[in-house]
Scaffold this active site. Structure first.
Site, PDB file in Angstrom:
ATOM      1  N   TYR A   1       4.861  57.559 -46.678  1.00  0.00           N
ATOM      2  CA  TYR A   1       5.596  57.013 -47.893  1.00  0.00           C
ATOM      3  C   TYR A   1       4.403  56.863 -49.154  1.00  0.00           C
ATOM      4  O   TYR A   1       3.395  56.345 -48.723  1.00  0.00           O
ATOM      5  CB  TYR A   1       5.991  55.645 -47.333  1.00  0.00           C
ATOM      6  CG  TYR A   1       6.763  54.904 -48.361  1.00  0.00           C
ATOM      7  CD1 TYR A   1       7.965  55.300 -49.045  1.00  0.00           C
ATOM      8  CD2 TYR A   1       6.021  53.480 -48.852  1.00  0.00           C
ATOM      9  CE1 TYR A   1       8.557  54.717 -49.945  1.00  0.00           C
ATOM     10  CE2 TYR A   1       6.697  52.943 -49.894  1.00  0.00           C
ATOM     11  CZ  TYR A   1       7.864  53.073 -50.296  1.00  0.00           C
ATOM     12  OH  TYR A   1       8.491  52.631 -51.436  1.00  0.00           O
TER      13      TYR A   1
ATOM     14  N   ASP B   1      -3.435  59.481 -50.894  1.00  0.00           N
ATOM     15  CA  ASP B   1      -2.857  58.077 -51.305  1.00  0.00           C
ATOM     16  C   ASP B   1      -3.390  57.057 -50.488  1.00  0.00           C
ATOM     17  O   ASP B   1      -3.147  56.767 -49.415  1.00  0.00           O
ATOM     18  CB  ASP B   1      -1.211  58.120 -50.976  1.00  0.00           C
ATOM     19  CG  ASP B   1      -0.559  56.943 -51.476  1.00  0.00           C
ATOM     20  OD1 ASP B   1      -1.392  55.807 -51.578  1.00  0.00           O
ATOM     21  OD2 ASP B   1       0.663  56.940 -51.248  1.00  0.00           O
TER      22      ASP B   1
ATOM     23  N   LYS C   1      -2.173  47.709 -53.605  1.00  0.00           N
ATOM     24  CA  LYS C   1      -2.449  46.511 -52.596  1.00  0.00           C
ATOM     25  C   LYS C   1      -3.872  45.805 -52.757  1.00  0.00           C
ATOM     26  O   LYS C   1      -3.451  44.774 -53.597  1.00  0.00           O
ATOM     27  CB  LYS C   1      -2.253  47.406 -51.155  1.00  0.00           C
ATOM     28  CG  LYS C   1      -0.754  47.819 -51.018  1.00  0.00           C
ATOM     29  CD  LYS C   1      -0.446  48.043 -49.361  1.00  0.00           C
ATOM     30  CE  LYS C   1       0.644  49.195 -49.475  1.00  0.00           C
ATOM     31  NZ  LYS C   1       1.911  48.195 -49.217  1.00  0.00           N
TER      32      LYS C   1
END
Ligand code: PLP
Length: 404
Positions: free
Chosen positions: A120, A215, A243
């Site tokens: 994702y 990513d 994050k």
């Protein structure tokens, strides 16, 4: 996931977090292994982070102009992740990956991209794409609103299957702008790359003039100080972050080779902008967090916590005769209700006993342990999790497994 659609029942509403714990609106305490989906690596409301945020907020929330603090963040990122020669701040992981994809397309002059099923990368249109009937020819939208014509440009391949990537490159030579990959897949539970997979992606991208995009929104400053690229010794062209670098506030970043980053406006023509990019309060939270995790031994201790937890869960499951498999990398971990000793492919993840996971999740919640409310998400430990917290969790798991 927030609505507990994957596990059933009513979602918990949280009111407060401190260290390794969350409290719900009824005052019940939980040991938290979600950590706001990854950012809370030093624990909730860490005093140094809270103080940095308070000080920054008192000086003004956002200026929409250059600040010294965003430069300090950029320098910290560059020091820890050497492949990032230049970096741009954004406000989420989604924005980071969207921007990296546009940059890869603009830089190479190509439109197709390769991603992997089970990875994702946020909710950008090009990345919300599933494999079509034949993964090598057609991507289909994962959501109404994603144009089929755009989805068609995304090839959705099997994670850890290098042969499929080689075949895609052979079939679409000179059309592929980039390969984007979670170097440790954390959005299909926790699936590390098999030996040679990331290296193979690097070689194929180099050979075919495509960019390799890691990513690291989840793995960056989570699996090791230098991210997964440091851990596995593979250098991507571009990296996306999020994050942890926001310390709990909305932050993302994308960066990489200077010659590629220089193609962005204003010096280049590839557009990028953002009202709140580099917001000083968010930078303060991120820098305070990076300072904590940059201390010697931080990641060794974090990885040891993940191992203690997964070994404890495995032992508890065995005692109860429940087939379980566990995996961990640095501060992220996963457990699978399967008899297979190692889980490396998406199809293995979806073949796990999801019903059993649901029952286990609720049994643990009743015990005061908050796990990710989805069988497809990695768990996260923080520096605040003590040996007692880990042992309490394993004891709770023993009781939960015996009731499954
Ligand atoms: N990339 C990865 C690997 C992620 O795990 C996520 C979010 O979970 C994103 C991108 C999107 O980040 P955000 O939710 O901040 O938009």
């Amino acid at each position: 996931m927030r609505a507990f659609k994957g596990v059933g029942g009513d979602p918990v509403f949280f009111e407060r977090g401190q260290g390794a714990y969350l409290w719900d609106v009824d005052g019940r305490r939980y040991i938290d292994y979600v950590g706001s989906w990854g950012p809370m690596i030093v624990g909730h409301a860490h005093p140094a982070v809270v103080e940095a945020v308070q000080e920054a907020a008192a000086r003004g929330l956002s200026f929409g102009a250059p600040t010294a603090i965003e430069t300090e963040m950029a320098e910290l990122i560059r020091a820890f992740v050497p492949s990032i020669e230049k970096v741009r701040m954004v406000s989420s992981g989604t924005e980071a990956t969207m921007s990296a994809i546009r940059l890869a397309r603009g830089y190479t002059g190509r439109d197709r991209i390769i991603k992997f099923e089970g990875c994702y990368h946020g909710s950008g249109d090009s990345l919300l794409v599933k494999a079509g009937s034949s993964a090598l020819t057609l991507g289909v939208p994962s959501s109404p609103g994603v144009p089929a014509a755009l989805a068609n440009l995304t090839l959705n391949l099997e994670y850890n299957n290098l042969a499929q990537v080689a075949e895609a490159f052979a079939r679409h030579a000179d059309e592929i702008a980039c390969v984007i990959v979670e170097p440790v897949a954390g959005n299909m539970n926790c699936v590390p790359p098999i030996p040679g997979f990331l290296q193979g992606l690097r070689e194929l991208c180099t050979r075919h003039g495509a960019l390799l995009v890691f990513d690291e929104v989840m793995t960056g400053f989570r699996v090791a100080l230098g991210g997964a690229q440091g851990l596995y010794g593979v250098t991507p062209d571009l990296t996306t972050l999020g994050k942890v670098i926001g310390g709990g506030l909305p932050v993302g970043a994308f960066g990489g080779r200077a010659d590629i980053m220089d193609r962005i406006t204003p010096d280049g023509a590839i557009f990028h902008a953002g009202t709140l990019s580099g917001c000083p309060v968010a930078m303060a939270a991120g820098i305070a967090t990076l300072r904590q995790i940059g201390k010697p031994g931080f990641f060794e201790a974090l990885a040891a916590k993940s191992r203690t937890l997964t070994e404890g869960l495995l032992g508890a499951a065995r005692r109860a005769g429940v087939p379980l498999s566990t995996q961990s990398v640095g501060g992220m971990f996963g457990f699978f209700f399967t008899a297979e000793p190692a889980v490396t492919r998406f199809a293995q993840v979806t073949a796990c006993d999801i019903d059993r996971f649901r029952r286990f999740f609720h049994a643990m919640l009743d015990e005061g342990v908050y796990l990710a409310p989805s069988a497809y998400e990695a768990g996260f430990v923080s520096a605040a999790h003590s040996d007692v917290d880990l042992e309490t969790t394993v004891q709770a798991a023993r009781r939960a497994f015996s009731r499954l």
